[in-house]
Design a protein around this motif. Structure first.
Motif, short mmCIF file in Angstrom:
data_model
loop_
_atom_site.label_atom_id
_atom_site.label_comp_id
_atom_site.label_asym_id
_atom_site.label_seq_id
_atom_site.Cartn_x
_atom_site.Cartn_y
_atom_site.Cartn_z
N ARG A 1 63.14 25.15 33.54
CA ARG A 1 63.81 23.76 34.17
C ARG A 1 62.64 22.75 33.39
NH1 ARG A 1 66.50 26.44 38.38
NH2 ARG A 1 64.68 26.18 39.28
N PHE A 2 63.58 21.78 33.07
CA PHE A 2 61.99 21.11 33.01
C PHE A 2 62.63 19.57 32.97
CE2 PHE A 2 61.72 23.94 29.48
CZ PHE A 2 60.42 24.22 29.34
N ASN A 3 61.99 18.78 33.53
CA ASN A 3 62.22 17.83 34.22
C ASN A 3 62.46 16.18 33.67
OD1 ASN A 3 62.82 18.33 36.79
ND2 ASN A 3 60.98 18.79 37.17
N VAL A 4 63.19 15.56 32.65
CA VAL A 4 63.43 14.82 32.13
C VAL A 4 63.25 13.81 32.45
CG1 VAL A 4 64.38 14.01 29.65
CG2 VAL A 4 64.44 16.78 30.25
N ASP A 5 64.43 13.61 33.38
CA ASP A 5 64.05 12.14 34.24
C ASP A 5 64.35 12.62 35.65
OD1 ASP A 5 63.69 8.96 33.66
OD2 ASP A 5 66.06 8.87 34.84
N ARG A 6 64.04 11.30 36.17
CA ARG A 6 65.04 11.89 37.96
C ARG A 6 65.64 12.25 38.75
NH1 ARG A 6 62.06 9.08 42.18
NH2 ARG A 6 60.69 7.98 40.40
N SER A 7 66.78 11.62 37.05
CA SER A 7 68.20 12.35 37.85
C SER A 7 68.66 13.51 36.75
CB SER A 7 68.71 11.16 38.16
OG SER A 7 69.25 10.29 36.89
N ALA B 1 54.54 12.12 33.61
CA ALA B 1 54.36 14.03 33.17
C ALA B 1 54.01 14.90 33.69
CB ALA B 1 53.01 13.89 32.26
N ALA B 2 53.25 14.76 34.56
CA ALA B 2 53.02 15.93 35.63
C ALA B 2 54.25 16.66 35.66
CB ALA B 2 52.30 15.79 36.76
N ASP B 3 55.42 15.95 36.50
CA ASP B 3 56.61 16.99 36.75
C ASP B 3 57.34 16.95 36.18
OD1 ASP B 3 57.41 14.15 39.31
OD2 ASP B 3 55.49 15.80 39.43
N PHE B 4 57.06 16.68 34.42
CA PHE B 4 58.06 16.91 33.87
C PHE B 4 58.13 18.94 33.68
CE2 PHE B 4 58.66 19.26 29.45
CZ PHE B 4 59.81 18.34 28.88
N VAL B 5 56.67 19.33 33.61
CA VAL B 5 57.27 21.20 34.15
C VAL B 5 56.60 20.96 36.09
CG1 VAL B 5 56.01 23.36 33.85
CG2 VAL B 5 56.46 21.57 31.99
N ASP B 6 56.97 21.51 36.71
CA ASP B 6 57.22 20.85 38.13
C ASP B 6 56.98 22.62 38.34
OD1 ASP B 6 56.65 21.24 41.14
OD2 ASP B 6 58.84 20.65 41.07
N PHE B 7 55.51 22.74 39.43
CA PHE B 7 55.25 24.36 39.24
C PHE B 7 55.13 24.68 40.80
CE2 PHE B 7 52.37 23.33 35.49
CZ PHE B 7 52.45 25.44 34.75
N THR B 8 55.66 23.42 41.18
CA THR B 8 55.79 23.45 42.76
C THR B 8 56.84 24.67 43.55
OG1 THR B 8 56.89 21.62 42.76
CG2 THR B 8 54.86 21.16 42.66
N PRO B 9 57.14 25.06 44.78
CA PRO B 9 58.21 26.44 44.99
C PRO B 9 59.21 25.43 44.84
CG PRO B 9 56.27 26.44 46.62
CD PRO B 9 56.01 24.67 45.62
#
Length: 254
Positions: A136-142, A26-34
Protein backbone atom coordinates in the motif's frame (compact mmCIF):
# COMPACT_ATOMS: atom_id res chain seq x y z
CA UNK A 1 8.17 46.46 19.19
CA UNK A 2 6.53 43.43 20.75
CA UNK A 3 4.07 43.31 17.86
CA UNK A 4 6.89 43.29 15.29
CA UNK A 5 8.66 40.44 17.12
CA UNK A 6 5.42 38.47 17.28
CA UNK A 7 4.85 38.97 13.54
CA UNK A 8 8.41 37.82 12.73
CA UNK A 9 8.01 34.74 14.90
CA UNK A 10 4.75 33.77 13.14
CA UNK A 11 6.38 34.35 9.72
CA UNK A 12 9.28 32.03 10.60
CA UNK A 13 6.83 29.38 11.84
CA UNK A 14 4.83 29.49 8.60
CA UNK A 15 8.05 29.29 6.56
CA UNK A 16 9.30 26.28 8.51
CA UNK A 17 5.98 24.47 8.17
CA UNK A 18 5.88 25.19 4.45
CA UNK A 19 9.36 23.85 3.81
CA UNK A 20 8.82 20.74 5.92
CA UNK A 21 5.45 19.73 4.34
CA UNK A 22 6.94 18.16 1.16
CA UNK A 23 9.34 15.95 3.13
CA UNK A 24 6.53 14.70 5.39
CA UNK A 25 4.36 13.89 2.37
CA UNK A 26 7.25 12.10 0.69
CA UNK A 27 7.95 10.07 3.82
CA UNK A 28 4.31 9.09 4.14
CA UNK A 29 4.24 7.60 0.62
CA UNK A 30 5.65 4.43 2.20
CA UNK A 31 4.28 4.20 5.73
CA UNK A 32 6.37 1.92 7.96
CA UNK A 33 4.29 2.56 11.05
CA UNK A 34 1.78 -0.03 12.36
CA UNK A 35 -1.42 -0.26 10.31
CA UNK A 36 -4.30 1.96 11.43
CA UNK A 37 -6.79 -0.88 10.95
CA UNK A 38 -6.38 -4.54 11.73
CA UNK A 39 -8.77 -5.68 8.97
CA UNK A 40 -10.10 -3.84 5.90
CA UNK A 41 -13.16 -5.37 4.23
CA UNK A 42 -14.80 -4.52 0.91
CA UNK A 43 -17.50 -5.90 -1.37
CA UNK A 44 -17.03 -5.53 -5.11
CA UNK A 45 -18.33 -6.20 -8.59
CA UNK A 46 -16.00 -7.44 -11.32
CA UNK A 47 -16.32 -7.42 -15.09
CA UNK A 48 -13.98 -8.27 -17.92
CA UNK A 49 -13.06 -11.16 -20.20
CA UNK A 50 -11.89 -14.77 -19.90
CA UNK A 51 -10.39 -17.39 -22.19
CA UNK A 52 -7.92 -20.28 -22.35
CA UNK A 53 -4.45 -20.88 -23.76
CA UNK A 54 -4.12 -24.19 -25.60
CA UNK A 55 -1.88 -26.29 -27.86
CA UNK A 56 -4.54 -28.11 -29.88
CA UNK A 57 -2.86 -27.61 -33.27
CA UNK A 58 0.45 -29.06 -32.16
CA UNK A 59 -1.30 -32.09 -30.63
CA UNK A 60 -3.75 -32.75 -33.47
CA UNK A 61 -2.44 -32.16 -37.02
CA UNK A 62 -5.96 -32.64 -38.39
CA UNK A 63 -6.82 -29.13 -37.15
CA UNK A 64 -6.18 -26.80 -40.08
CA UNK A 65 -7.30 -23.52 -38.55
CA UNK A 66 -8.15 -22.53 -34.97
CA UNK A 67 -9.37 -19.40 -33.19
CA UNK A 68 -10.03 -19.04 -29.46
CA UNK A 69 -12.03 -15.91 -28.68
CA UNK A 70 -12.35 -14.25 -25.28
CA UNK A 71 -15.84 -13.87 -23.84
CA UNK A 72 -17.48 -11.80 -21.13
CA UNK A 73 -16.71 -12.56 -17.50
CA UNK A 74 -18.86 -11.09 -14.70
CA UNK A 75 -18.98 -11.63 -10.95
CA UNK A 76 -19.33 -10.37 -7.41
CA UNK A 77 -17.27 -10.94 -4.30
CA UNK A 78 -15.78 -9.75 -1.04
CA UNK A 79 -12.20 -9.14 0.10
CA UNK A 80 -10.43 -8.84 3.47
CA UNK A 81 -6.93 -7.45 4.00
CA UNK A 82 -5.15 -7.82 7.35
CA UNK A 83 -2.86 -4.87 8.06
CA UNK A 84 0.70 -5.86 9.03
CA UNK A 85 2.22 -2.39 8.60
CA UNK A 86 1.01 0.81 7.00
CA UNK A 87 2.59 -0.21 3.69
CA UNK A 88 1.97 -3.96 3.92
CA UNK A 89 -1.02 -6.24 4.26
CA UNK A 90 -1.98 -9.88 3.78
CA UNK A 91 -5.30 -10.54 2.09
CA UNK A 92 -7.76 -13.00 0.66
CA UNK A 93 -11.05 -12.81 -1.21
CA UNK A 94 -13.91 -14.93 -2.47
CA UNK A 95 -15.53 -14.28 -5.85
CA UNK A 96 -18.27 -16.01 -7.82
CA UNK A 97 -17.95 -15.53 -11.58
CA UNK A 98 -19.73 -16.38 -14.82
CA UNK A 99 -17.16 -16.92 -17.59
CA UNK A 100 -17.52 -17.36 -21.35
CA UNK A 101 -15.28 -18.08 -24.31
CA UNK A 102 -15.75 -19.65 -27.74
CA UNK A 103 -13.67 -21.67 -30.18
CA UNK A 104 -13.94 -22.15 -33.94
CA UNK A 105 -11.82 -24.53 -35.99
CA UNK A 106 -11.58 -26.34 -39.29
CA UNK A 107 -10.75 -30.05 -39.03
CA UNK A 108 -9.56 -32.24 -41.90
CA UNK A 109 -10.35 -35.97 -41.77
CA UNK A 110 -7.44 -38.38 -41.56
CA UNK A 111 -8.39 -39.78 -44.97
CA UNK A 112 -8.52 -36.25 -46.46
CA UNK A 113 -12.01 -37.09 -47.73
CA UNK A 114 -13.91 -35.09 -45.10
CA UNK A 115 -13.84 -31.62 -43.61
CA UNK A 116 -15.60 -30.29 -40.51
CA UNK A 117 -16.26 -26.75 -39.32
CA UNK A 118 -16.60 -26.72 -35.53
CA UNK A 119 -18.07 -23.89 -33.42
CA UNK A 120 -17.96 -24.27 -29.64
CA UNK A 121 -19.48 -21.99 -26.97
CA UNK A 122 -18.29 -22.52 -23.40
CA UNK A 123 -19.96 -21.17 -20.24
CA UNK A 124 -18.61 -21.81 -16.73
CA UNK A 125 -19.48 -20.80 -13.17
CA UNK A 126 -16.58 -20.64 -10.72
CA UNK A 127 -15.73 -19.84 -7.12
CA UNK A 128 -12.38 -18.02 -7.05
CA UNK A 129 -10.26 -17.58 -3.90
CA UNK A 130 -7.03 -15.53 -4.21
CA UNK A 131 -4.46 -15.23 -1.40
CA UNK A 132 -2.03 -12.34 -1.76
CA UNK A 133 0.41 -9.86 -0.25
CA UNK A 134 -0.82 -6.27 -0.58
CA UNK A 135 1.62 -3.36 -0.86
CA UNK A 136 0.00 0.00 0.00
CA UNK A 137 1.31 3.47 -0.98
CA UNK A 138 -0.13 6.83 0.05
CA UNK A 139 -0.43 8.83 -3.17
CA UNK A 140 -2.40 11.64 -1.53
CA UNK A 141 -4.13 12.41 1.73
CA UNK A 142 -7.30 10.66 0.50
CA UNK A 143 -5.86 8.38 -2.23
CA UNK A 144 -4.04 5.09 -1.65
CA UNK A 145 -2.48 2.85 -4.29
CA UNK A 146 -2.57 -0.92 -3.71
CA UNK A 147 -0.53 -3.60 -5.51
CA UNK A 148 -1.56 -7.22 -4.79
CA UNK A 149 0.58 -10.23 -5.76
CA UNK A 150 -0.23 -13.84 -4.93
CA UNK A 151 -1.89 -17.06 -6.06
CA UNK A 152 -5.47 -18.24 -6.50
CA UNK A 153 -7.53 -21.39 -6.38
CA UNK A 154 -10.75 -21.68 -8.37
CA UNK A 155 -13.40 -24.37 -8.50
CA UNK A 156 -15.83 -24.76 -11.40
CA UNK A 157 -19.13 -25.83 -9.89
CA UNK A 158 -21.21 -25.68 -13.11
CA UNK A 159 -20.87 -25.12 -16.83
CA UNK A 160 -22.06 -26.05 -20.30
CA UNK A 161 -20.54 -26.56 -23.73
CA UNK A 162 -22.55 -26.11 -26.93
CA UNK A 163 -21.13 -27.63 -30.11
CA UNK A 164 -22.27 -26.87 -33.67
CA UNK A 165 -20.45 -29.14 -36.11
CA UNK A 166 -20.87 -28.94 -39.88
CA UNK A 167 -19.35 -31.93 -41.66
CA UNK A 168 -18.89 -32.65 -45.37
CA UNK A 169 -17.81 -36.10 -46.66
CA UNK A 170 -17.18 -37.63 -50.03
CA UNK A 171 -18.78 -41.08 -50.09
CA UNK A 172 -17.76 -44.16 -52.08
CA UNK A 173 -19.73 -42.89 -55.09
CA UNK A 174 -17.73 -39.63 -54.92
CA UNK A 175 -20.84 -37.71 -53.88
CA UNK A 176 -20.60 -34.84 -51.40
CA UNK A 177 -22.66 -35.57 -48.31
CA UNK A 178 -23.13 -32.91 -45.64
CA UNK A 179 -24.52 -33.16 -42.12
CA UNK A 180 -25.00 -30.94 -39.10
CA UNK A 181 -24.52 -32.05 -35.50
CA UNK A 182 -25.61 -30.09 -32.42
CA UNK A 183 -24.39 -31.20 -28.99
CA UNK A 184 -24.97 -29.65 -25.57
CA UNK A 185 -23.12 -31.14 -22.61
CA UNK A 186 -21.69 -30.32 -19.19
CA UNK A 187 -18.36 -28.50 -19.31
CA UNK A 188 -16.67 -30.31 -16.43
CA UNK A 189 -15.87 -34.03 -16.28
CA UNK A 190 -17.98 -34.80 -19.35
CA UNK A 191 -17.08 -37.45 -21.89
CA UNK A 192 -18.94 -35.51 -24.60
CA UNK A 193 -16.94 -32.26 -24.59
CA UNK A 194 -15.01 -31.68 -27.80
CA UNK A 195 -11.44 -33.11 -27.90
CA UNK A 196 -11.00 -33.28 -24.10
CA UNK A 197 -12.89 -32.99 -20.82
CA UNK A 198 -12.04 -30.36 -18.20
CA UNK A 199 -10.99 -30.40 -14.54
CA UNK A 200 -12.96 -28.37 -12.03
CA UNK A 201 -10.01 -27.17 -9.91
CA UNK A 202 -7.41 -24.65 -11.05
CA UNK A 203 -4.38 -22.97 -9.43
CA UNK A 204 -2.53 -19.96 -10.78
CA UNK A 205 -1.02 -16.48 -10.36
CA UNK A 206 -3.01 -13.47 -9.15
CA UNK A 207 -1.88 -9.86 -9.80
CA UNK A 208 -4.02 -6.79 -9.08
CA UNK A 209 -3.72 -3.05 -8.64
CA UNK A 210 -6.29 -0.62 -7.28
CA UNK A 211 -6.85 2.86 -5.92
CA UNK A 212 -8.75 3.73 -2.76
CA UNK A 213 -10.53 7.10 -2.97
CA UNK A 214 -11.61 8.45 0.38
CA UNK A 215 -12.90 6.06 3.03
CA UNK A 216 -15.12 3.88 0.82
CA UNK A 217 -14.48 3.80 -2.97
CA UNK A 218 -12.20 1.18 -4.57
CA UNK A 219 -11.38 1.09 -8.31
CA UNK A 220 -8.92 -1.37 -9.83
CA UNK A 221 -7.95 -4.08 -12.30
CA UNK A 222 -6.68 -7.61 -11.89
CA UNK A 223 -5.29 -10.48 -13.98
CA UNK A 224 -5.14 -14.21 -13.31
CA UNK A 225 -3.45 -16.97 -15.28
CA UNK A 226 -3.57 -20.68 -14.55
CA UNK A 227 -0.52 -22.82 -13.87
CA UNK A 228 -2.38 -26.14 -13.85
CA UNK A 229 -3.39 -28.10 -16.92
CA UNK A 230 -7.20 -27.90 -17.01
CA UNK A 231 -7.55 -30.68 -19.61
CA UNK A 232 -8.19 -34.15 -18.25
CA UNK A 233 -6.06 -36.94 -19.79
CA UNK A 234 -8.09 -38.90 -22.33
CA UNK A 235 -5.65 -40.94 -24.36
CA UNK A 236 -2.25 -40.92 -26.01
CA UNK A 237 -2.42 -37.22 -26.92
CA UNK A 238 -3.18 -34.95 -24.01
CA UNK A 239 -3.49 -31.25 -24.80
CA UNK A 240 -2.42 -28.47 -22.44
CA UNK A 241 -5.18 -26.03 -21.43
CA UNK A 242 -4.60 -23.03 -19.14
CA UNK A 243 -7.25 -20.55 -18.03
CA UNK A 244 -6.71 -16.79 -17.88
CA UNK A 245 -8.86 -13.71 -17.34
CA UNK A 246 -8.74 -9.92 -16.96
CA UNK A 247 -11.18 -7.98 -14.76
CA UNK A 248 -12.00 -4.43 -13.76
CA UNK A 249 -13.05 -4.08 -10.12
CA UNK A 250 -15.42 -1.57 -8.51
CA UNK A 251 -15.88 -1.89 -4.75
CA UNK A 252 -17.17 -0.38 -1.53
CA UNK A 253 -14.89 -0.40 1.52
CA UNK A 254 -16.38 -0.64 4.98
Amino acid sequence: MAGILKFKAMAWLVLLLGTSAPSVAAADFVDFTPSDRLVEVDVHAIGGASSVMQNYKSCFPQIQNLNVNMGASLGIGARAVFGLRGYLGFGTAIDVTLNNYNVDMAVMGTDRASMSAVFIDNHTYKVNVPVFVSFRFNVDRSVRWNVDVGVYYSYGFAGTQKQNIYRADINEMEELVSQKLNVKTDYYHSENTFINSFNRGDIGLHVATSLNFGPHLLVGVRAQTGLKNSARPNGVRNPMIRNYDFHAVLGYRF
